[in-house]
Each structure stands twice: as C-alpha cells, then as structure tokens.
Design a protein around this motif. Sequence first.
Motif, mmCIF file in Angstrom:
data_model
loop_
_atom_site.group_PDB
_atom_site.id
_atom_site.type_symbol
_atom_site.label_atom_id
_atom_site.label_comp_id
_atom_site.label_asym_id
_atom_site.label_seq_id
_atom_site.Cartn_x
_atom_site.Cartn_y
_atom_site.Cartn_z
ATOM 1 N N TYR A 165 0.832 -1.200 0.000
ATOM 2 C CA TYR A 165 0.000 0.000 0.000
ATOM 3 C C TYR A 165 0.874 1.260 0.000
ATOM 4 C CZ TYR A 165 -3.353 3.501 1.493
ATOM 5 O OH TYR A 165 -4.133 4.640 1.579
ATOM 6 N N GLY A 166 1.975 1.223 0.733
ATOM 7 C CA GLY A 166 2.890 2.361 0.734
ATOM 8 C C GLY A 166 3.404 2.651 -0.662
ATOM 9 N N LEU A 167 3.719 1.597 -1.412
ATOM 10 C CA LEU A 167 4.206 1.771 -2.780
ATOM 11 C C LEU A 167 3.103 2.327 -3.680
ATOM 12 C CD1 LEU A 167 6.291 1.386 -5.031
ATOM 13 C CD2 LEU A 167 5.585 -1.021 -5.181
ATOM 14 N N VAL A 172 -3.758 -2.198 -4.899
ATOM 15 C CA VAL A 172 -3.252 -3.274 -4.034
ATOM 16 C C VAL A 172 -4.178 -4.484 -4.101
ATOM 17 C CG1 VAL A 172 -2.812 -3.916 -1.636
ATOM 18 C CG2 VAL A 172 -2.007 -1.717 -2.496
ATOM 19 N N GLN A 173 -5.471 -4.228 -4.079
ATOM 20 C CA GLN A 173 -6.407 -5.356 -4.173
ATOM 21 C C GLN A 173 -6.202 -6.112 -5.481
ATOM 22 O OE1 GLN A 173 -10.558 -4.467 -3.565
ATOM 23 N NE2 GLN A 173 -11.230 -6.407 -4.419
ATOM 24 N N GLU A 174 -6.076 -5.376 -6.569
ATOM 25 C CA GLU A 174 -5.867 -6.028 -7.862
ATOM 26 C C GLU A 174 -4.575 -6.841 -7.861
ATOM 27 O OE1 GLU A 174 -8.027 -2.645 -10.639
ATOM 28 O OE2 GLU A 174 -5.944 -3.216 -11.024
ATOM 29 N N ALA A 175 -3.560 -6.295 -7.243
ATOM 30 C CA ALA A 175 -2.268 -6.994 -7.234
ATOM 31 C C ALA A 175 -2.353 -8.299 -6.442
ATOM 32 C CB ALA A 175 -1.192 -6.083 -6.649
ATOM 33 N N LEU A 231 5.177 -9.577 -5.973
ATOM 34 C CA LEU A 231 4.027 -8.795 -5.523
ATOM 35 C C LEU A 231 4.251 -7.299 -5.780
ATOM 36 C CD1 LEU A 231 1.363 -8.346 -3.908
ATOM 37 C CD2 LEU A 231 2.798 -8.284 -1.852
ATOM 38 N N LEU A 232 5.399 -6.796 -5.386
ATOM 39 C CA LEU A 232 5.647 -5.357 -5.537
ATOM 40 C C LEU A 232 5.706 -4.938 -7.002
ATOM 41 C CD1 LEU A 232 8.226 -4.603 -2.699
ATOM 42 C CD2 LEU A 232 5.756 -4.243 -2.699
ATOM 43 N N SER A 233 6.223 -5.822 -7.836
ATOM 44 C CA SER A 233 6.273 -5.476 -9.263
ATOM 45 C C SER A 233 4.856 -5.354 -9.819
ATOM 46 C CB SER A 233 7.086 -6.505 -10.049
ATOM 47 O OG SER A 233 6.390 -7.729 -10.153
ATOM 48 N N ILE A 234 3.963 -6.222 -9.346
ATOM 49 C CA ILE A 234 2.578 -6.145 -9.821
ATOM 50 C C ILE A 234 1.903 -4.894 -9.261
ATOM 51 C CG2 ILE A 234 0.342 -7.292 -9.873
ATOM 52 C CD1 ILE A 234 1.830 -9.964 -9.623
ATOM 53 N N VAL A 235 2.153 -4.613 -7.985
ATOM 54 C CA VAL A 235 1.579 -3.400 -7.385
ATOM 55 C C VAL A 235 2.016 -2.175 -8.190
ATOM 56 C CG1 VAL A 235 1.635 -1.869 -5.378
ATOM 57 C CG2 VAL A 235 1.390 -4.336 -5.052
ATOM 58 N N ARG A 236 3.297 -2.126 -8.471
ATOM 59 C CA ARG A 236 3.800 -0.964 -9.216
ATOM 60 C C ARG A 236 3.131 -0.871 -10.589
ATOM 61 N NH1 ARG A 236 8.472 -0.310 -13.044
ATOM 62 N NH2 ARG A 236 8.567 1.929 -13.346
ATOM 63 N N ASN A 237 3.061 -2.005 -11.288
ATOM 64 C CA ASN A 237 2.445 -1.987 -12.618
ATOM 65 C C ASN A 237 1.010 -1.508 -12.561
ATOM 66 O OD1 ASN A 237 4.816 -3.070 -13.511
ATOM 67 N ND2 ASN A 237 4.043 -5.166 -13.657
ATOM 68 N N ARG A 238 0.261 -2.060 -11.607
ATOM 69 C CA ARG A 238 -1.157 -1.686 -11.522
ATOM 70 C C ARG A 238 -1.311 -0.212 -11.168
ATOM 71 N NH1 ARG A 238 -4.535 -6.357 -12.003
ATOM 72 N NH2 ARG A 238 -3.064 -7.872 -12.836
ATOM 73 N N ALA A 239 -0.482 0.239 -10.246
ATOM 74 C CA ALA A 239 -0.590 1.632 -9.815
ATOM 75 C C ALA A 239 -0.208 2.574 -10.953
ATOM 76 C CB ALA A 239 0.298 1.863 -8.595
ATOM 77 N N ILE A 260 -3.936 -3.640 -19.411
ATOM 78 C CA ILE A 260 -3.814 -5.046 -19.773
ATOM 79 C C ILE A 260 -2.532 -5.290 -20.550
ATOM 80 C CG2 ILE A 260 -4.830 -6.835 -21.210
ATOM 81 C CD1 ILE A 260 -7.552 -5.491 -20.322
ATOM 82 N N HIS A 261 -2.256 -4.388 -21.447
ATOM 83 C CA HIS A 261 -1.046 -4.535 -22.239
ATOM 84 C C HIS A 261 0.189 -4.564 -21.341
ATOM 85 C CE1 HIS A 261 1.594 -4.120 -25.609
ATOM 86 N NE2 HIS A 261 2.182 -3.102 -25.017
ATOM 87 N N ARG A 262 0.238 -3.625 -20.419
ATOM 88 C CA ARG A 262 1.431 -3.522 -19.587
ATOM 89 C C ARG A 262 1.577 -4.701 -18.647
ATOM 90 N NH1 ARG A 262 4.242 1.222 -18.690
ATOM 91 N NH2 ARG A 262 4.695 0.391 -16.651
ATOM 92 N N GLU A 263 0.470 -5.138 -18.085
ATOM 93 C CA GLU A 263 0.614 -6.169 -17.072
ATOM 94 C C GLU A 263 1.126 -7.465 -17.690
ATOM 95 O OE1 GLU A 263 -3.184 -6.563 -15.362
ATOM 96 O OE2 GLU A 263 -3.717 -8.311 -16.514
ATOM 97 N N VAL A 264 0.689 -7.738 -18.892
ATOM 98 C CA VAL A 264 1.180 -8.946 -19.556
ATOM 99 C C VAL A 264 2.674 -8.806 -19.806
ATOM 100 C CG1 VAL A 264 1.088 -10.257 -21.689
ATOM 101 C CG2 VAL A 264 -1.023 -9.521 -20.585
#
Lengths: 245, 188
Positions: free
Chosen positions: B36-38, B53-56, B78-86, B96-100
């Motif tokens: 969440y801090g990130l 964060v929920q999505e991650a 986890l943090l890489s996904i949080v960063r991508n989603r944020a 969607i493009h980025r997360e893949v």
Amino acid sequence: MTRLDEAEADDLLAAYALDALPEADARRVEEHLRTCSEHRAVAAELRQTSSMLSLTVEDREPSPELRRRIVEAVKATPANSKPVDRGAPQAAVVALPRRFRSWRPRPARLAVAATVAIGLGISALIGYQVGLVTGRPVAYTFQGDASAAPGAEARLVYFKDRKEAVLAASGLPKLASGQVYEMWLIKNGVPVDKGISASATGDLGAKLSGDLSQFQQFAITIEPGEQQLPTTKPILIGNLQAGST
Amino acid sequence: MSGEPEDQDHHMAAQLKRGDSTALESLYDRYGGLAYGLAFRILNDRSAAEDAVQEAFLAVWRNASGFDTSRGSLRNWLLSIVRNRAIDRLRGNVRIHREVQLESAEHAPEVPDAWQAVAVDLERKQIRDGFAELPDAQRRTLELAYFGGYTHVEIASRMQVPLGTVKGRMRIGLEKMRSFLVARGVVG
C-alpha cells in the motif's frame, strides 16, 4: 524491427531497466539481450537496482476494509485461474468463482422493437443508425436483480450480420468510488469480459462485439475495477435464447 | 508460521500454488503495508491505491501456479505487480497490455531477481540512504520513471533537458546507487 548495435543498446539499458522505454524500443532492447550476454548482465544489475526503489517508500496503513475486500475477493475467485484471453471467447473453460456458480439466469422478457435501445435515449447510443443495418436484429430485455438492482433494466439489440450488439441499461445502482459496471457474456457457464463502464448516472450504453449465438447469458456486475472474471454476484442477468426479431 | 523470513515466503508461495487462501492472508499481513505504501507513493490517493493493491493481490492469487521461487522472491513479484497496476492507473488505460508485458518480464530468466542477492531482511534504511545520496537531478529522474511511469522522452520534455541527459542521469543514478549498496554489503 531495426536491430540495435552495441552502442545503441548500451545507451538504452538504464531506461529499459526502469521500464521507461516506449514499447517498440523495449522490444528492440530485449531482442538485443537475447544474443548479448554482456549487456544481459548489465541490464540485470540495473534492473536489480531499479526494483529496489520500491523499498525506498515507507509502509503505510491501509484501511481495515482493504484486507476484508481482498479476502472476500479471493474466496470468490478460483486460485490459479489465470484470466482468459479477453479477445478470445473460445478460450479454455475455467472454473467459475464460487459466487458465480450460484447464478440462476431468469428468462428474458421479450422485447418488441429493434430500436428500443435508441428509444432509451442514452447518450452513448445517440446516433446509432439501426436503420442502416440490413440484417434483422434481435432484441432482449432483462430486469435487474430484485434485491441488488430493483427497477434496473437492460435492453440488448443484436445485429447478427455485424456480430455486434447495442446495450442500453438504466436504473442501475450507483457506483461507489473506484467501482465499475462490468458486462459479461456467458458461454457454457464461463463469463467472458465484454467491457466496463464507470457511468455515474446509473445509465449505461455500450456496443458489444461478438457472436451472441455462441453465448447463453448476458450479465452485469459491479466490480472494484475491471476484472478478468467476476468477483461479485450479478446485479442483472438474463438468457440470450429468447430474443425477439 | 516460523522460520526465517525467506523460508516463510517460500512456504507461502507453496501454499499459494496449492490454492490455500490463508497464505494470501499471510502475504497481505506481511507485505500489505509495504504494497500500500508503494501504491500510495505512486498514486497519492487512498482509494486508488487500495484498488491497485487489491488487484495486485488477486493477480498473485490467480497466477500463483506460474510463480517460480527460483527466479525471484514472492515480495518482489508482488511489488512489481503493485507498481504496474498503480502506474497503469496513473497513466491511463493501458493496463492489460502492460501487465502482460511486465509481469511476464519479471519471470524472464535473463533477469535475476532483485532480492535474490539481498537478504530478505533488507536494510531498507540503507536503500533509502543510497537513493537520498544521489544528486537531485538524478534522483528526480529516477522518481519520474519509477514512480511516475514516464518514458525517458517524456522525462526529457518535463525536465526540459536533452534526451541524452536523461539517459545519462538514469544510468549514472542507478550505478551510483548500486555502488553505494555494494559498499555496504546490501548487494553483492
């Protein structure tokens, strides 16, 4: 794709490690790294350092509700259910979330006119020229769930020749901050994401692409952001087998 | 749960692969504040950060079977996904493009995990110190890229400097930070 020479690749490695390259350049760097072990090692170090920037932030306390939301969403989502390809309704069948399995579609109420969607007057549909369509459209009307969306109604007009449908819904429950309406077509029990809307008015207009004859139901859920599979029970659902022409 | 933090992460990863939802709760209890801090650092908005964060966490839950502990730590993933989603929320509708692209990139065998070389009990103060030691222009450049999601071209435009300057600041900034951390034994 133009290949990078050594100097060009070296010049881009830091930006690559920071995910700060445009897509095309990032692909070119990756292509170069496949064959250049020296730059692969440099890129790995830069990436390692860049990822540490996550640890420069301070922990923060989220709201207590976040944990509950995540736990609830997890319980409604099968583990390891890598999302289906949103562009391919024929994607492999995945297990339904537990909540989804309890869906019981109600019979669609027959609608009479192909132009009902326009009749709703929803701004997103203004200008849609049904009269230009040569095929005979099929219309469906669905009612909202009696407890979750009383009074809500959705009308779907499907143009078979275009494999395209126009949706107009009204009276949907208002969204809370961060929520979206998400539309689904369901094939053999498997929901396929057909897009989202963050309409603030409770009215929703959208165009859906796909061969509706391949699907048995249509549904709308309210989600905390776009999902690959539903995490909540539908506020509206109906069958697609009983439309009128 | 007992044992060293790294062992605990491996244990959680194994549980997640088996579809044990209590492992995700443990993961949240351990890293929820960091995640969440990130997200908040990137989005500066409570609600949007919580959504990211929920999505991650849900992404971790859905994709746990593909996670390979030999290629990286659970926290890193986890943090890489949080960063991508944020960042995708911050920058618009490219999620969607980025997360893949990025989530699969995190598992690319060519790129060793950021935390494999680092003890799980990271000396975060030293990492912060290393970052703070950078000259303002370098630090700001890295911030715009990492927390702002800007491309190097966009950063050049924002900072009104030539693109070559931005590339140089990125490279030198990361290398200086690495040297700082190597000297303190944070990375090998």
